[in-house]
Design a protein around this motif. Sequence first.
Motif, PDB file in Angstrom:
ATOM      1  N   UNK A   1      85.812 -40.672  22.372  1.00 48.79           N
ATOM      2  CA  UNK A   1      85.223 -41.273  23.573  1.00 48.79           C
ATOM      3  C   UNK A   1      85.846 -42.643  23.795  1.00 48.79           C
ATOM      4  N   UNK A   2      86.253 -42.906  25.024  1.00 51.81           N
ATOM      5  CA  UNK A   2      86.878 -44.193  25.337  1.00 51.81           C
ATOM      6  C   UNK A   2      85.817 -45.217  25.725  1.00 51.81           C
ATOM      7  N   UNK A   3      86.241 -46.468  25.730  1.00 50.96           N
ATOM      8  CA  UNK A   3      85.353 -47.556  26.117  1.00 50.96           C
ATOM      9  C   UNK A   3      86.107 -48.467  27.064  1.00 50.96           C
ATOM     10  N   UNK A   4      85.443 -48.896  28.135  1.00 55.29           N
ATOM     11  CA  UNK A   4      86.083 -49.721  29.141  1.00 55.29           C
ATOM     12  C   UNK A   4      86.159 -51.173  28.670  1.00 55.29           C
ATOM     13  N   UNK A   5      87.120 -51.900  29.271  1.00 57.54           N
ATOM     14  CA  UNK A   5      87.359 -53.274  28.871  1.00 57.54           C
ATOM     15  C   UNK A   5      86.134 -54.174  28.903  1.00 57.54           C
ATOM     16  N   UNK A   6      85.382 -54.226  30.032  1.00 61.29           N
ATOM     17  CA  UNK A   6      84.201 -55.096  30.061  1.00 61.29           C
ATOM     18  C   UNK A   6      83.166 -54.740  28.997  1.00 61.29           C
ATOM     19  N   UNK A   7      82.985 -53.439  28.732  1.00 61.82           N
ATOM     20  CA  UNK A   7      82.030 -53.024  27.709  1.00 61.82           C
ATOM     21  C   UNK A   7      82.512 -53.442  26.323  1.00 61.82           C
ATOM     22  N   UNK A   8      83.811 -53.329  26.099  1.00 61.90           N
ATOM     23  CA  UNK A   8      84.367 -53.715  24.804  1.00 61.90           C
ATOM     24  C   UNK A   8      84.134 -55.202  24.538  1.00 61.90           C
ATOM     25  N   UNK A   9      84.412 -56.039  25.549  1.00 64.98           N
ATOM     26  CA  UNK A   9      84.206 -57.471  25.369  1.00 64.98           C
ATOM     27  C   UNK A   9      82.726 -57.779  25.148  1.00 64.98           C
ATOM     28  N   UNK A  10      81.837 -57.056  25.842  1.00 64.04           N
ATOM     29  CA  UNK A  10      80.404 -57.268  25.658  1.00 64.04           C
ATOM     30  C   UNK A  10      79.990 -56.957  24.217  1.00 64.04           C
ATOM     31  N   UNK A  11      80.598 -55.929  23.620  1.00 65.51           N
ATOM     32  CA  UNK A  11      80.287 -55.584  22.234  1.00 65.51           C
ATOM     33  C   UNK A  11      80.754 -56.685  21.286  1.00 65.51           C
ATOM     34  N   UNK A  12      81.935 -57.236  21.546  1.00 67.69           N
ATOM     35  CA  UNK A  12      82.412 -58.345  20.727  1.00 67.69           C
ATOM     36  C   UNK A  12      81.501 -59.568  20.885  1.00 67.69           C
ATOM     37  N   UNK A  13      81.019 -59.761  22.109  1.00 68.50           N
ATOM     38  CA  UNK A  13      80.118 -60.891  22.362  1.00 68.50           C
ATOM     39  C   UNK A  13      78.805 -60.709  21.606  1.00 68.50           C
ATOM     40  N   UNK A  14      78.285 -59.485  21.558  1.00 73.57           N
ATOM     41  CA  UNK A  14      77.065 -59.210  20.796  1.00 73.57           C
ATOM     42  C   UNK A  14      77.277 -59.506  19.312  1.00 73.57           C
ATOM     43  N   UNK A 109      78.879 -61.912  35.203  1.00 76.80           N
ATOM     44  CA  UNK A 109      78.599 -61.728  36.630  1.00 76.80           C
ATOM     45  C   UNK A 109      79.885 -61.816  37.449  1.00 76.80           C
ATOM     46  N   UNK A 110      80.738 -62.795  37.105  1.00 76.29           N
ATOM     47  CA  UNK A 110      82.011 -62.940  37.827  1.00 76.29           C
ATOM     48  C   UNK A 110      82.902 -61.719  37.605  1.00 76.29           C
ATOM     49  N   UNK A 111      82.880 -61.180  36.404  1.00 79.83           N
ATOM     50  CA  UNK A 111      83.681 -59.991  36.110  1.00 79.83           C
ATOM     51  C   UNK A 111      83.148 -58.779  36.876  1.00 79.83           C
ATOM     52  N   UNK A 112      81.833 -58.696  36.995  1.00 73.90           N
ATOM     53  CA  UNK A 112      81.243 -57.600  37.762  1.00 73.90           C
ATOM     54  C   UNK A 112      81.628 -57.714  39.239  1.00 73.90           C
ATOM     55  N   UNK A 113      81.593 -58.939  39.758  1.00 73.43           N
ATOM     56  CA  UNK A 113      82.004 -59.161  41.146  1.00 73.43           C
ATOM     57  C   UNK A 113      83.469 -58.811  41.327  1.00 73.43           C
TER      58      UNK A 113
END
Length: 515
Positions: A1-14, A109-113
Amino acid sequence: MSIRGPQALASLEDAMRDIRREEDELSKRVARAAERLSKTREHEAELFRQLARLRLDPAVQAELDGRISGAEAKARDMLKAHAKDVSKAEKSISALDSNRSALADKRAEALKLLEEQQAALAALSAAQVAKLAADPAFVAQRRETEELDHIAEQSMRKTEQAEADREEKGRPYREDPLFMYLWDAGYGTSTYKAGNLTRYFDGMVANLVRFAKARPNYAMLNEIPLRLREHAELQEANVSAAEARLVAMETAAVDAAGGKPIRQAIAQAQAEIARLDAEITAIEDQRDAAATALQALADGRDPAFENAASELAAALGREDIQTLLDEARKTHTGQDDTIVAQIDDARSRIREEEQESREVKERLKTLADRRRELEDIQWEFKKQRFDDPGSSFKEDRLVGDLLNDFLRGGISAASYWDQWRRSQNWAPGAEWGAGYKPTRQSSSSNPWPPSGGGFQWPDSSIGGSSGRKSKPSSGGFGGGWGGSSGGSSGGGFSRPRTGSSGTRKTGGFKTGGGF
């Protein structure tokens, strides 16, 4: 299963939040241990005063009590000041963590925008595909770009082959010391400078190795790759210019359909992300300095506090104090035995506290090193714009088992980052515009904004049979939109640090919390 870039960074942030939280907890444990040690020594001092009252005459008792009390009072005052300093440092770190968390939320939020704007641009671009495909000027420009791309590909292959030949066929020349001596001296050329006697012997050597015949062959072997490389670079420049013209036509078509405001919004979002990343980096450096200061306080390395604690320990370790304790052990009275047992218990608790404190300090130091390593990885992650919505990773273990292995010290930061790099992929259109997919390995320019959501043409539209893979475009979140993409290879991290005293160790460890 792949993981998208924003989700990957969020995991590192956690993971980073967990590290900082446990680091704070360990710092508090060390600080509280220092306070408990000081209080236990005060209690030990009081027990010795009680023992002195039972066993010593009033004059000796008063002298001993005065020495102990003076050291004890100084230690007590310093303990209060130390506790205030520790509390102030803890509040400072807490405030920095809150500020960083708020900035990270704004960045998300900026990344989501940005993702929304990219999706809007992609949808608008897709609507222009049929129009551009039927535009004779665009078709002609695309065909020219394809041809130039093919020429550049062939030129580069010839260059690489010539360079390989230079390495292989030139080896016998380079391994001949007599030939290389004459070659380096410039023998047979206008650069050769030698006296008559040297010329005479050099001539004999030249005849021996047949230098006159070998030199032009070796010179040609070296010269051909240089000329081919110049030609290949010229072809690269030609195709880059053609690509720029192609993308300019794409951009004009998209702008005519209302794409310009969206592209401007994308640029603004990218600039906002870069600004936030700069602030996050500054706060991380401030927090690192504050954590180092807190650790010094927790270790009791404050000079005044350390001196006061040492004086009390020295006062309780004097020979006359130890003699008093030894004599009390030899007699068996109820009061003596009770006080001696309490002193032994206090000293046992001090030894246990010191041993546990040493272990926690070592874990705290290792945890701080791991936090800095994860900050380095996050920096590179953003610099390579791996958190871009168009970026994904085919290995979801990177935020699971592999992340845990890294946090526990099972794999080094360099190895962990290298696995991120190998797993990363770009979604179609994440690098180029209206369906143009360059085939050269060393494409150096990309006029289309990164992840611009450009047109999608079939893979066969541009040199798809060559099998070459283009480099990710330059710039990216964090490392600087519009900056160099020159990522680290093999874990060489480029994150700038301001006055950090940290080291990057890769030894194994296991923290006491969630890792």
